[in-house]
Design a protein around this motif. Structure first.
Motif, short mmCIF file in Angstrom:
data_model
loop_
_atom_site.label_atom_id
_atom_site.label_comp_id
_atom_site.label_asym_id
_atom_site.label_seq_id
_atom_site.Cartn_x
_atom_site.Cartn_y
_atom_site.Cartn_z
N HIS A 53 41.26 53.20 58.25
CA HIS A 53 40.00 54.17 58.18
C HIS A 53 40.54 55.51 58.90
O HIS A 53 40.36 56.73 58.39
CB HIS A 53 38.78 53.62 58.74
CG HIS A 53 38.18 52.74 57.71
ND1 HIS A 53 38.64 51.49 57.42
CD2 HIS A 53 37.01 52.84 57.15
CE1 HIS A 53 37.73 50.92 56.67
NE2 HIS A 53 36.81 51.74 56.45
N GLY A 72 35.43 55.62 50.40
CA GLY A 72 36.61 56.36 50.69
C GLY A 72 37.35 56.89 49.44
O GLY A 72 37.72 58.14 49.41
N VAL A 81 35.55 58.96 63.18
CA VAL A 81 35.92 57.81 62.36
C VAL A 81 36.64 56.74 63.22
O VAL A 81 36.44 55.52 63.24
CB VAL A 81 36.76 58.08 61.16
CG1 VAL A 81 37.30 57.01 60.35
CG2 VAL A 81 36.00 59.32 60.27
N ALA A 124 41.11 59.38 57.29
CA ALA A 124 40.39 60.34 57.84
C ALA A 124 41.21 61.53 58.23
O ALA A 124 41.04 62.72 57.93
CB ALA A 124 39.44 60.06 58.94
N HIS A 132 34.47 56.13 54.97
CA HIS A 132 35.83 56.46 54.90
C HIS A 132 36.61 55.28 54.73
O HIS A 132 37.83 55.39 55.21
CB HIS A 132 36.03 56.98 56.36
CG HIS A 132 35.32 58.44 56.82
ND1 HIS A 132 34.13 58.18 57.16
CD2 HIS A 132 35.81 59.44 56.50
CE1 HIS A 132 33.94 59.58 57.22
NE2 HIS A 132 34.74 60.47 56.84
#
Length: 235
Positions: A151, A87, A190, A155, A82
């Motif tokens: 991150h 990602g 996440v 997400a 992620h």
């Protein structure tokens, strides 16, 4: 026409699934307001060193002392997919699916949300310049700034966008609720991975989630309104 009748018609139009300024715009404005309020409160606590900051440290220490090799490996995997190149490939894959499925309006939204949201997160990080958590024996060490979590923001935007697409195409409240819950669970996982690895505080994760919701609300509402205008939907 009485004032009450006008108010009823205005309210009905704002809650209607049809129209340029219907329920999509109302929901977007509500989500934008709540997300901005949440981010503002969290950011104020972080800057002022309020109770939330002390909770940050307590949660970070609690997670760190309970780390295990197996859980660390799992959380590293969640985190890896992620952020960074992984990602970017995940985001690109979703955009390719939109293109292949000829979901051109969702493709446009995705092209704005994912790269634009990433840039927004970097700008916010450099505005606050918050240092990351520190430990004597860190699981992962990063030199960039901590607030808010990139991150987690990614997400929130990625799974939020995916959930919006699925909800728009699914029938039945149960299926839609399951999609929303699954998206929320992935965002939470996440965020937990970043806290577990000791590179973000709880407030970093919460603020990043709010940031992602804000950006989603702005972009999806804007693109949806543009689409309705192009399709000539009545207001």
């Amino acid at each position: 026409m009485s004032l009450w009748t006008r108010f009823q018609r205005f309210t009905a139009a704002r809650l209607s699934p049809e129209g340029v300024a219907g329920a999509h715009l109302t929901l977007g404005v509500v989500m934008l307001f709540l997300g901005t309020l949440a981010f503002g409160l969290i950011a104020d606590d972080v800057v002022s060193g309020a109770e939330l900051v002390r909770l940050d440290v307590a949660v970070a220490n609690w997670l760190h002392v309970r780390a295990t090799p197996a859980m660390t490996a799992f959380m590293l995997g969640v985190s890896f997919f992620h952020g960074g190149i992984a990602g970017a490939l995940l985001a690109l894959s979703l955009l390719v699916v939109f293109y292949v499925r000829k979901l051109r309006w969702w493709l446009l939204a995705g092209m704005i949300i994912l790269p634009g949201g990433t840039l927004l997160n970097v700008l916010i990080k450099y505005s606050f310049q918050r240092a990351r958590p520190t430990f004597d024996a860190p699981l992962l060490t990063l030199t960039t700034y901590s607030f808010p979590s990139g991150h987690t923001a990614f997400a929130a935007m990625f799974y939020g966008l995916l959930a919006c697409v699925l909800v728009a195409h699914l029938r039945g409240a149960a299926a839609r609720a399951a999609v929303v819950l699954a998206a929320g669970a992935m965002v939470a996982l996440v965020g937990l991975s970043r806290m577990y690895l000791g590179v973000h505080y709880l407030s970093d994760v919460l603020a990043a989630t709010a940031e992602g919701c804000i950006w989603l609300a702005i972009c999806i509402t804007t693109v949806s309104t543009l689409r309705r205008r192009r399709l000539g939907r009545p207001d």
